[in-house]
Design a protein around this motif. Structure first.
Motif, mmCIF file in Angstrom:
data_model
loop_
_atom_site.group_PDB
_atom_site.id
_atom_site.type_symbol
_atom_site.label_atom_id
_atom_site.label_comp_id
_atom_site.label_asym_id
_atom_site.label_seq_id
_atom_site.Cartn_x
_atom_site.Cartn_y
_atom_site.Cartn_z
ATOM 1 N N LEU A 114 1.120 -1.474 0.450
ATOM 2 C CA LEU A 114 0.088 0.242 -0.631
ATOM 3 C C LEU A 114 0.828 1.253 -0.335
ATOM 4 C CD1 LEU A 114 -2.893 0.941 0.161
ATOM 5 C CD2 LEU A 114 -2.657 1.170 2.642
ATOM 6 N N ILE A 115 0.504 2.228 -1.325
ATOM 7 C CA ILE A 115 1.368 3.506 -0.798
ATOM 8 C C ILE A 115 0.829 4.311 -1.040
ATOM 9 C CG2 ILE A 115 3.599 1.951 -2.538
ATOM 10 C CD1 ILE A 115 2.789 4.025 -4.953
ATOM 11 N N GLY A 116 -0.437 4.757 -1.473
ATOM 12 C CA GLY A 116 -1.452 5.748 -1.258
ATOM 13 C C GLY A 116 -2.556 5.691 -1.284
ATOM 14 N N PHE A 117 -3.959 6.594 -1.676
ATOM 15 C CA PHE A 117 -5.019 6.316 -1.666
ATOM 16 C C PHE A 117 -5.602 7.584 -2.648
ATOM 17 C CE2 PHE A 117 -8.743 9.409 0.000
ATOM 18 C CZ PHE A 117 -9.805 7.976 0.154
ATOM 19 N N PHE A 118 -6.680 7.343 -3.585
ATOM 20 C CA PHE A 118 -6.879 8.460 -4.170
ATOM 21 C C PHE A 118 -8.582 8.616 -4.088
ATOM 22 C CE2 PHE A 118 -7.306 5.777 -7.338
ATOM 23 C CZ PHE A 118 -8.310 5.438 -9.104
ATOM 24 N N MET A 119 -9.313 9.165 -4.577
ATOM 25 C CA MET A 119 -10.364 8.538 -4.451
ATOM 26 C C MET A 119 -11.378 10.381 -6.097
ATOM 27 S SD MET A 119 -12.328 10.735 -1.160
ATOM 28 C CE MET A 119 -12.623 12.939 -0.772
ATOM 29 N N TYR A 120 -12.415 9.772 -6.179
ATOM 30 C CA TYR A 120 -13.262 10.598 -7.617
ATOM 31 C C TYR A 120 -14.353 10.303 -7.702
ATOM 32 C CZ TYR A 120 -13.655 6.014 -10.089
ATOM 33 O OH TYR A 120 -14.109 4.823 -9.976
ATOM 34 N N LYS A 121 -15.040 11.765 -8.082
ATOM 35 C CA LYS A 121 -15.732 11.536 -8.723
ATOM 36 C C LYS A 121 -16.979 11.518 -9.511
ATOM 37 C CE LYS A 121 -20.087 15.238 -7.144
ATOM 38 N NZ LYS A 121 -20.347 16.105 -6.192
ATOM 39 N N ARG A 122 -18.078 10.599 -9.821
ATOM 40 C CA ARG A 122 -18.427 10.611 -10.913
ATOM 41 C C ARG A 122 -20.249 10.680 -10.819
ATOM 42 N NH1 ARG A 122 -17.241 5.568 -14.828
ATOM 43 N NH2 ARG A 122 -18.019 6.008 -16.550
ATOM 44 N N THR A 123 -21.147 11.119 -11.477
ATOM 45 C CA THR A 123 -21.855 10.931 -11.713
ATOM 46 C C THR A 123 -22.901 10.071 -12.583
ATOM 47 O OG1 THR A 123 -22.248 13.367 -12.269
ATOM 48 C CG2 THR A 123 -22.333 13.419 -9.786
ATOM 49 N N GLU A 124 -23.832 9.608 -12.415
ATOM 50 C CA GLU A 124 -25.146 9.272 -13.412
ATOM 51 C C GLU A 124 -25.206 9.888 -15.246
ATOM 52 O OE1 GLU A 124 -27.886 6.291 -13.003
ATOM 53 O OE2 GLU A 124 -27.047 5.570 -10.803
ATOM 54 N N ASN A 125 -25.216 11.126 -14.480
ATOM 55 C CA ASN A 125 -25.935 11.875 -14.856
ATOM 56 C C ASN A 125 -24.686 12.682 -16.232
ATOM 57 O OD1 ASN A 125 -24.810 13.800 -13.315
ATOM 58 N ND2 ASN A 125 -26.924 15.317 -13.248
ATOM 59 N N ARG A 126 -22.899 12.888 -15.280
ATOM 60 C CA ARG A 126 -22.210 13.566 -16.276
ATOM 61 C C ARG A 126 -21.326 12.039 -16.397
ATOM 62 N NH1 ARG A 126 -20.293 18.749 -14.863
ATOM 63 N NH2 ARG A 126 -19.035 18.517 -16.736
ATOM 64 N N ALA A 127 -21.037 10.937 -16.688
ATOM 65 C CA ALA A 127 -20.487 9.670 -16.578
ATOM 66 C C ALA A 127 -19.758 9.951 -17.520
ATOM 67 C CB ALA A 127 -21.307 8.609 -16.690
ATOM 68 N N GLU A 128 -19.261 10.935 -17.805
ATOM 69 C CA GLU A 128 -17.693 11.066 -19.260
ATOM 70 C C GLU A 128 -17.041 11.761 -18.184
ATOM 71 O OE1 GLU A 128 -20.407 14.409 -19.257
ATOM 72 O OE2 GLU A 128 -21.305 12.541 -19.695
ATOM 73 N N PHE B 58 -5.730 12.935 -3.674
ATOM 74 C CA PHE B 58 -4.625 11.965 -4.913
ATOM 75 C C PHE B 58 -2.994 12.088 -4.223
ATOM 76 C CE2 PHE B 58 -1.181 11.805 -7.398
ATOM 77 C CZ PHE B 58 -1.141 9.585 -7.996
ATOM 78 N N MET B 59 -3.410 10.926 -2.995
ATOM 79 C CA MET B 59 -1.816 11.115 -2.638
ATOM 80 C C MET B 59 -1.345 9.886 -2.569
ATOM 81 S SD MET B 59 -2.378 9.175 0.791
ATOM 82 C CE MET B 59 -1.138 9.830 1.603
ATOM 83 N N ILE B 60 0.117 10.422 -2.087
ATOM 84 C CA ILE B 60 1.677 9.217 -1.665
ATOM 85 C C ILE B 60 1.939 9.585 -0.709
ATOM 86 C CG2 ILE B 60 2.915 7.978 -2.454
ATOM 87 C CD1 ILE B 60 0.908 7.812 -4.404
ATOM 88 N N ASP B 61 2.022 8.359 0.060
ATOM 89 C CA ASP B 61 2.814 8.252 1.670
ATOM 90 C C ASP B 61 4.070 8.728 1.151
ATOM 91 O OD1 ASP B 61 1.809 7.049 4.781
ATOM 92 O OD2 ASP B 61 4.213 6.970 3.795
ATOM 93 N N ASP B 62 4.029 10.128 2.522
ATOM 94 C CA ASP B 62 5.436 9.768 2.730
ATOM 95 C C ASP B 62 6.595 9.025 2.460
ATOM 96 O OD1 ASP B 62 6.866 12.981 2.646
ATOM 97 O OD2 ASP B 62 7.964 11.430 4.140
ATOM 98 N N ARG B 63 6.313 8.145 2.599
ATOM 99 C CA ARG B 63 7.736 6.614 2.220
ATOM 100 C C ARG B 63 7.909 6.612 0.869
ATOM 101 N NH1 ARG B 63 5.129 2.721 5.788
ATOM 102 N NH2 ARG B 63 3.493 3.624 4.926
ATOM 103 N N PHE B 64 7.112 6.735 0.337
ATOM 104 C CA PHE B 64 6.839 6.444 -0.892
ATOM 105 C C PHE B 64 7.432 7.906 -1.774
ATOM 106 C CE2 PHE B 64 5.028 3.494 1.052
ATOM 107 C CZ PHE B 64 5.558 1.971 1.554
ATOM 108 N N GLN B 65 7.776 8.420 -1.971
ATOM 109 C CA GLN B 65 7.291 10.106 -2.005
ATOM 110 C C GLN B 65 8.899 10.066 -2.942
ATOM 111 O OE1 GLN B 65 5.872 13.533 -1.151
ATOM 112 N NE2 GLN B 65 4.050 12.791 -0.503
ATOM 113 N N GLN B 66 8.306 10.507 -4.783
ATOM 114 C CA GLN B 66 10.139 10.519 -5.184
ATOM 115 C C GLN B 66 11.137 10.340 -5.628
ATOM 116 O OE1 GLN B 66 11.359 14.005 -5.608
ATOM 117 N NE2 GLN B 66 9.121 14.413 -4.349
#
Length: 149
Positions: free
Chosen positions: A60-74, A81-89
């Protein structure tokens, strides 16, 4: 190899312990965004937001989340969006973002939007290197960027 997995009962505590802090202590105000626990809690009240864990070679190195609605699925909005400090650079930010964008395109997304603090030059450079461009708009003191897939 980068893998994306939904945040679930098996990984939620580990995802909440990820941090961008140099002292490895997660807080409710990380460098440029809120902690993962707050982000995940938000998804429980908004069914169109999807939290995901980012792994590299099953670590496990990071986390992200996104929003997508049915009426604008495109369109998908990357909310976090983040990468844990231990895995950056280590080039993992680029590999993870590339994998995320490829996955969104496979899902039928044609446009990705996000907001950033324009003073964070590293993040700005990362998104610009993928072709994101400033839309000319601002949201809550952050600059809006978009990318056509």
């Amino acid at each position: 190899m980068i893998q994306i997995k939904a945040v679930d009962a098996q990984n939620i505590l580990d995802v909440c312990e990820l941090t961008t802090s140099k002292n490895f202590i997660g807080t409710t105000k990380e460098r440029c965004s809120c902690c993962n626990a707050v982000s995940i809690a938000e998804t429980k009240y908004h069914s169109e937001i999807y939290p995901n864990a980012i792994y590299s070679d099953n670590v496990l190195i990071g986390f992200f989340m996104y929003k997508r609605t049915e009426n604008r699925a495109e369109t998908a909005m990357i909310c976090r969006f983040m990468i844990d400090d231990r895995f950056q650079q280590k080039g993992l930010e680029e590999k993870a973002l590339e994998h995320i964008l490829r996955g969104l395109k496979i899902q039928g997304v044609r446009r990705v939007v996000l907001t950033i603090d324009n003073t964070n030059e590293e993040v700005k450079h990362l998104y610009l290197s993928f072709g994101f461009h400033f839309t000319g708009k601002m949201d809550c003191n952050e600059y809006c960027y978009e990318l056509a897939l």
